[in-house]
Write an enzyme that holds these catalytic residues in place. Structure first.
Site, PDB file in Angstrom:
ATOM      1  N   SER A 261      18.378  30.346   1.293  1.00 43.77           N
ATOM      2  CA  SER A 261      19.262  31.195   2.061  1.00 43.77           C
ATOM      3  C   SER A 261      19.570  32.473   1.557  1.00 43.77           C
ATOM      4  O   SER A 261      19.248  32.699   0.208  1.00 43.77           O
ATOM      5  CB  SER A 261      20.790  30.222   1.805  1.00 43.77           C
ATOM      6  OG  SER A 261      21.756  31.498   1.866  1.00 43.77           O
ATOM      7  N   LYS A 262      19.563  33.326   2.375  1.00 47.49           N
ATOM      8  CA  LYS A 262      19.692  34.885   1.857  1.00 47.49           C
ATOM      9  C   LYS A 262      21.011  35.231   1.275  1.00 47.49           C
ATOM     10  O   LYS A 262      20.939  36.123   0.699  1.00 47.49           O
ATOM     11  CB  LYS A 262      19.310  36.014   3.188  1.00 47.49           C
ATOM     12  CG  LYS A 262      19.028  37.308   2.645  1.00 47.49           C
ATOM     13  CD  LYS A 262      18.074  37.935   3.537  1.00 47.49           C
ATOM     14  CE  LYS A 262      17.657  39.454   3.071  1.00 47.49           C
ATOM     15  NZ  LYS A 262      17.218  39.480   1.761  1.00 47.49           N
TER      16      LYS A 262
END
Ligand code: GLU
Length: 507
Positions: A261-262
């Protein structure tokens, strides 16, 4: 046999994910390996998720990677347009065909009606809580309502969706190229919305229609799409079309096993433990070799064969080696350590000339003015195996182009004593007297002085390196001195002999 045709069919909803680039890469590799076509199709019918600039970004990443489509929005082709948003008439036509054949129906339910249905189903212990044979007759649709009421609703402009009629008690089976035999039961399957009230198709209808019209022979995509397969198989069956072969690629996780996940990633230099950045652009910006990024991504779910421990592949080698049969079932871990290792391996594979050309194009080179090519190649030769990123070059190569402006303080303290300056002075004279100023002669001069004073060579080597480069570590000292040349070395020795004792307060 029909020509192999594969497609990369991204939905432009933001940045380009590592998993997306892997899908593109595997499709590209398979197409090239089979002498087939690689098609780019933009699946942009979900207007709510559309992100401005995402398509351009995607295309620029594909171009950067060298994964050139044979057909696609920018490239044209016989099956265009390649933006699904420009094909809505086609989807409406096929939705009508299903309606006519009784394989689809109108549904007038509001989102609230559907919410309520799901809540009821869950409360009644139905774990699937799908809109399907279990409850479609309780809902407001063209199967449950009298025909006159349906006609009236349509004439009134009541918003409707068109849903797929999923029969009860059906099994859907697929021989997936990666996962093997997979069976689905129709109770796990929704009467999927095919056409939404805004007139746009959902992914499922558009995807199947386009894969058919674009004559796709193999669907290669992420495992998250596996659950869509029964709907797609049913659509193929209803249309009387032959489904393509399918290959669902394993999921990709962080080193700690979590989903990439960013959200909590600030930079690649400061990754939270166990996490990696899913955004391809971050790796491009950081200056990783393109071939190393592609190599690393290729290994996320594929290997060259049992007992074959090769890890380093160029794009061309990947094309040669790639096969669907060597895709793993188990999830892959994206690991920065592996990428870093591959990056160095790919730098080692580069020719000195290509590195010289790359570093010449950097702003640091411009600031230095004219640079002699033979000299630059000499520097590249000495630094090549020490480079982790090509972008590190100028930080490491400064002293090849300028006299040191400072000396590593800690190393000076450790390596420089009051006896050092006179010894270096003596060494200078030996260098001056040497016939040729080449590595072997430089080393010989150093040994001569060391022996004369009964000293270990290292007592001279360390301060000599500091005096000549300003640094405590670097490539082979005698080789780098040869490249710098006698004049530069003598000048730097004179400078250090004067300055260092002052810096250290021992002069
Ligand atoms: N549009 C889907 C995506 O965003 C494509 C899935 C497929 O390849 O069928 O990944």
């Amino acid at each position: 046999m029909a020509k192999t045709r594969v497609r990369f069919a991204p939905s432009p909803t933001g940045f380009v994910h590592i998993g997306s680039l892997r899908t593109a890469l595997y499709n590209y590799l398979y197409a090239r390996n089979q002498g087939g076509d690689f098609i780019l199709r933009i699946e942009d019918t979900d207007r709510e998720r559309f992100v401005e600039g995402a398509v351009e970004n995607l295309i620029s990443v594909l171009e950067w990677a060298g994964l050139r489509p044979d057909e696609g929005p920018r490239w044209g082709g016989a099956c265009g347009p390649y933006f699904q948003s420009e094909r809505t008439e086609t989807y409406r036509h096929y939705a009508q065909e299903l309606l006519k054949k009784g394989y689809a129906y109108y549904s007038f339910d509001t989102p609230a009606d559907i919410e309520a249905m799901r809540a009821r189903a869950k409360a009644a212990g139905n774990p699937y809580a799908k809109y399907n044979f279990a409850n479609r007759m309780e809902m407001r649709n063209s199967l449950s309502l009298p025909p006159a009421e349906v006609e009236e609703a349509i004439a009134d402009g009541t918003p409707y969706a068109i849903r797929l009629l999923v029969p009860e008690g059906r099994k859907f089976e697929v021989e997936d190229e990666v996962r093997g035999h997979v069976v689905f039961d129709s109770k796990e399957v929704d009467d999927q919305v095919l056409l939404k009230s805004d007139g746009y198709p959902t992914y499922h209808l558009a995807n199947v229609v386009d894969d058919h019209l674009m004559e796709i022979t193999h669907v290669i995509r992420g495992e998250e799409w596996l659950s869509s397969v029964p709907k797609h198989l049913l659509l193929y069956e209803y249309f009387g079309w032959q489904p393509p072969k399918m290959a669902h690629l394993p999921l990709i996780f962080n080193p700690d096993g979590s989903k990439m996940s960013k959200r909590d990633i600030q930079s690649l230099e400061a990754l939270p433990p166990g996490k990696v950045d899913p955004d391809v652009a971050s790796y491009i910006r950081r200056g990783y070799e393109k071939s190393a990024i592609l190599n690393c991504i290729a290994l996320l779910g594929w290997n060259p064969g049992e007992g074959d421990d090769r890890q380093v592949f160029s794009l061309d080698e990947l094309v040669q080696e790639f096969s669907l049969g060597r895709i793993n079932k188990s999830a892959a871990i994206f690991d920065l350590k592996k990428l870093n290792w591959l990056n160095k391996e790919h730098i080692m594979r580069r020719s000195p000339e290509s590195i010289a050309a790359a570093v010449r194009a950097m702003p640091e080179a411009e600031a230095l003015g004219e640079i002699d090519q033979a000299y630059l190649l000499g520097v590249v030769g000495l630094l090549h195996e020490r480079l982790h990123f090509i972008g590190d070059f100028w930080r490491m190569a400064g002293y090849f182009f300028k006299d040191p402006e400072s000396y590593e303080a800690e190393a000076l303290q450790k390596r420089w004593s009051p006896e050092t300056a006179p010894l270096l002075q003596e060494l200078s004279r030996e260098f001056e007297a040497a016939g040729v100023f080449a590595a072997a002669e430089i080393e010989q001069a150093l040994r001569t002085v060391a022996e004369r004073h009964d000293l270990k060579g290292s007592l001279l080597i360390h301060p000599l390196r500091l005096a000549v480069t300003g640094l405590s570590v670097g490539p082979g000292l005698f080789e780098l001195m040869e490249l710098l040349g006698r004049e530069t070395v003598l000048r730097r020795l004179t400078l250090a002999i004067k300055q260092v004792p002052m810096i250290l307060g021992i002069g």
